[in-house]
Design a protein around this motif. Structure first.
Motif, mmCIF file in Angstrom:
data_model
loop_
_atom_site.group_PDB
_atom_site.id
_atom_site.type_symbol
_atom_site.label_atom_id
_atom_site.label_comp_id
_atom_site.label_asym_id
_atom_site.label_seq_id
_atom_site.Cartn_x
_atom_site.Cartn_y
_atom_site.Cartn_z
ATOM 1 N N SER A 15 -7.321 -2.471 -14.843
ATOM 2 C CA SER A 15 -6.116 -1.641 -14.988
ATOM 3 C C SER A 15 -6.217 -0.696 -16.184
ATOM 4 O O SER A 15 -5.450 0.265 -16.280
ATOM 5 C CB SER A 15 -4.883 -2.534 -15.126
ATOM 6 O OG SER A 15 -4.923 -3.262 -16.341
ATOM 7 N N PHE A 75 1.292 -4.883 1.561
ATOM 8 C CA PHE A 75 1.886 -5.222 0.268
ATOM 9 C C PHE A 75 1.209 -4.457 -0.865
ATOM 10 O O PHE A 75 1.879 -3.949 -1.781
ATOM 11 C CB PHE A 75 1.764 -6.732 0.037
ATOM 12 C CG PHE A 75 2.222 -7.186 -1.326
ATOM 13 C CD1 PHE A 75 3.553 -7.064 -1.704
ATOM 14 C CD2 PHE A 75 1.315 -7.723 -2.235
ATOM 15 C CE1 PHE A 75 3.976 -7.486 -2.957
ATOM 16 C CE2 PHE A 75 1.727 -8.145 -3.490
ATOM 17 C CZ PHE A 75 3.066 -8.025 -3.846
ATOM 18 N N PHE A 76 -0.119 -4.345 -0.814
ATOM 19 C CA PHE A 76 -0.836 -3.598 -1.844
ATOM 20 C C PHE A 76 -0.484 -2.112 -1.789
ATOM 21 O O PHE A 76 -0.389 -1.451 -2.827
ATOM 22 C CB PHE A 76 -2.345 -3.795 -1.690
ATOM 23 C CG PHE A 76 -2.807 -5.189 -2.029
ATOM 24 C CD1 PHE A 76 -2.121 -5.952 -2.965
ATOM 25 C CD2 PHE A 76 -3.917 -5.747 -1.419
ATOM 26 C CE1 PHE A 76 -2.536 -7.235 -3.289
ATOM 27 C CE2 PHE A 76 -4.340 -7.023 -1.731
ATOM 28 C CZ PHE A 76 -3.642 -7.771 -2.670
ATOM 29 N N TRP A 78 2.373 -0.966 -0.896
ATOM 30 C CA TRP A 78 3.714 -0.887 -1.492
ATOM 31 C C TRP A 78 3.618 -0.928 -3.016
ATOM 32 O O TRP A 78 4.330 -0.181 -3.707
ATOM 33 C CB TRP A 78 4.552 -2.058 -0.983
ATOM 34 C CG TRP A 78 5.962 -2.057 -1.497
ATOM 35 C CD1 TRP A 78 7.022 -1.371 -0.982
ATOM 36 C CD2 TRP A 78 6.454 -2.781 -2.638
ATOM 37 N NE1 TRP A 78 8.152 -1.620 -1.735
ATOM 38 C CE2 TRP A 78 7.837 -2.477 -2.760
ATOM 39 C CE3 TRP A 78 5.876 -3.646 -3.566
ATOM 40 C CZ2 TRP A 78 8.632 -3.022 -3.762
ATOM 41 C CZ3 TRP A 78 6.661 -4.175 -4.562
ATOM 42 C CH2 TRP A 78 8.025 -3.872 -4.664
ATOM 43 N N LEU A 79 2.733 -1.766 -3.546
ATOM 44 C CA LEU A 79 2.542 -1.816 -4.997
ATOM 45 C C LEU A 79 2.033 -0.484 -5.530
ATOM 46 O O LEU A 79 2.481 -0.005 -6.583
ATOM 47 C CB LEU A 79 1.547 -2.929 -5.359
ATOM 48 C CG LEU A 79 2.015 -4.378 -5.196
ATOM 49 C CD1 LEU A 79 0.882 -5.341 -5.581
ATOM 50 C CD2 LEU A 79 3.247 -4.661 -6.042
ATOM 51 N N HIS A 82 4.845 2.111 -5.727
ATOM 52 C CA HIS A 82 5.918 1.845 -6.684
ATOM 53 C C HIS A 82 5.429 1.736 -8.128
ATOM 54 O O HIS A 82 6.174 2.069 -9.068
ATOM 55 C CB HIS A 82 6.664 0.552 -6.320
ATOM 56 C CG HIS A 82 7.609 0.720 -5.175
ATOM 57 N ND1 HIS A 82 7.184 0.807 -3.867
ATOM 58 C CD2 HIS A 82 8.974 0.824 -5.136
ATOM 59 C CE1 HIS A 82 8.230 0.939 -3.057
ATOM 60 N NE2 HIS A 82 9.321 0.959 -3.805
ATOM 61 N N TYR A 83 4.187 1.252 -8.334
ATOM 62 C CA TYR A 83 3.713 0.992 -9.694
ATOM 63 C C TYR A 83 2.432 1.731 -10.042
ATOM 64 O O TYR A 83 1.884 1.503 -11.131
ATOM 65 C CB TYR A 83 3.488 -0.517 -9.895
ATOM 66 C CG TYR A 83 4.734 -1.342 -9.676
ATOM 67 C CD1 TYR A 83 5.723 -1.415 -10.653
ATOM 68 C CD2 TYR A 83 4.927 -2.037 -8.486
ATOM 69 C CE1 TYR A 83 6.864 -2.172 -10.453
ATOM 70 C CE2 TYR A 83 6.067 -2.799 -8.274
ATOM 71 C CZ TYR A 83 7.033 -2.863 -9.260
ATOM 72 O OH TYR A 83 8.175 -3.603 -9.057
ATOM 73 N N ALA A 88 -0.372 -1.755 -10.179
ATOM 74 C CA ALA A 88 -0.715 -2.610 -9.037
ATOM 75 C C ALA A 88 -1.812 -3.601 -9.413
ATOM 76 O O ALA A 88 -1.752 -4.785 -9.049
ATOM 77 C CB ALA A 88 -1.155 -1.747 -7.851
ATOM 78 N N LEU A 91 -0.407 -6.481 -11.461
ATOM 79 C CA LEU A 91 0.300 -7.465 -10.648
ATOM 80 C C LEU A 91 -0.674 -8.286 -9.802
ATOM 81 O O LEU A 91 -0.467 -9.489 -9.605
ATOM 82 C CB LEU A 91 1.329 -6.765 -9.765
ATOM 83 C CG LEU A 91 2.507 -6.134 -10.521
ATOM 84 C CD1 LEU A 91 3.349 -5.287 -9.599
ATOM 85 C CD2 LEU A 91 3.358 -7.225 -11.165
#
Length: 342
Positions: A15, A75-76, A78-79, A82-83, A88, A91
């Motif tokens: 990250s 789901f990934f 969506w992460l 949003h982030y 992502a 998280l």
């Protein structure tokens, strides 16, 4: 537990990446090592926990792969939306840390044959001179070379046929759902069908190879959906029995070393298969040769399986003895104070 820490640490460091090299080192090296240290010991533990229903237990455990493929892909995304990718990865790092808790719940068992097989070095030496194990490793390496081709190139193949990217990706979801069902059904059949599990593995491998080779011949949407269902089911079905054959070959006492060595070698096939298919696409201009060659690799692996001992006869099953055949709780060493009280 160490694998969970490495997997989470790799994602955490990724990250903060500022170049592609950082991602190679963090996700590729650290997280990759963590996943290897997680997957292999977990399956090896499972092989030692069960003797009579080993195939079904393995099939149920491996349904997590199909479920995660189906659920975590959206789901990934969506992460990411949003982030962003850095958030992502943070998280995902936190999610990977749960592997530590999973590892803490695995309870090692002491089996009767453990003292006989010796330490890791003695086990490794014996496996390198174990003809059936070496042939089985060759078979799974060939299978792995063609196994993953649809997951890498099917969407691109469908786009060459004029499909939009979204429906093409949906076809992979269809294969993933069928894969999930195939793992459970195959695990159940591995325990109820008489004879060595290697026969079932050869059956599923052959059907997977044929379905791969037929992909370039299919043009109609209905035919492609049918082939995706067949490929998903048969490729999912061969996975649990592939891991169930190994204890029959080397015994549960050598399962840790055997499974680790097997996966190290067979990963070479998975590494080379997708680039080879991409090269054939560049040379020929389409994916026909890519899928036909992928199917041929699986059929070749299926042919090697016939050379395994006891393929035409009942294979001896290495079953745990003594209290191991009862309940899991009776096999775990008690703390010293409890032993003193008893």
């Amino acid at each position: 537990m160490t694998g969970g820490i490495l997997a989470a640490l790799g994602m955490l460091l990724a990250s903060f990446a500022t170049s592609l090299t950082h991602l190679y080192l963090s996700i590729g090296l650290l997280s990759g090592s963590g996943w290897a240290l997680t997957f292999t010991p977990t399956l090896a533990c499972l092989s030692r926990y069960f003797s009579r229903r080993r195939s079904l237990a393995t099939g149920l455990a491996l349904t997590g792969v199909g479920l995660s493929s189906f659920a975590f892909a959206p789901f990934f995304q969506w992460l990411l939306s949003h982030y962003a990718w850095r958030g992502a990865l943070l998280l995902v790092s936190a999610l990977s840390l749960h592997l530590v808790a999973c590892g803490a719940l695995l309870r090692p068992l002491s089996l009767t044959e453990d003292p006989i097989v010796g330490g890791p070095v003695a086990q490794l030496t014996s496996l390198l001179y174990h003809g059936p194990f070496l042939r089985y490793t060759v078979a799974l390496t060939l299978i792995n070379t063609g196994y993953f081709i649809p997951y890498v190139h099917l969407v691109a193949h469908l786009q060459d046929l004029g499909w939009d990217p979204l429906p093409a990706a949906f076809l992979l979801s269809v294969a993933a759902i069928s894969d999930l069902v195939g793992r459970v059904v195959s695990g159940w059949l591995g325990d109820v069908v008489p004879g060595p599990v290697a026969r079932l593995l050869m059956l599923w491998t052959t059907l997977t190879g044929v379905s791969l080779a037929l992909f370039p011949m299919a043009r109609a949407p209905s035919a492609l959906v049918t082939l995706s269902l067949v490929y998903g089911f048969t490729s999912g079905a061969l996975t649990p029995v592939a891991f169930s054959v190994l204890p029959e070959l080397v015994g549960t006492g050598k399962i840790y070393c055997g499974l680790g060595l097997l996966q190290m070698v067979e990963s070479i096939g998975g590494l080379l298969g997708a680039p080879l298919s991409g090269y054939l696409r560049d040379v020929t201009g389409n994916y026909t040769a890519s899928f036909v060659v992928a199917g041929t690799f699986l059929l070749a692996g299926s042919g090697v399986l016939i050379t395994l001992p006891h393929f035409c006869f009942s294979a001896p099953t290495f079953k745990p003895q003594g209290p191991v055949t009862d309940t899991l709780d009776t096999q775990v060493p008690l703390p010293k104070e409890e032993l003193g009280e008893e």
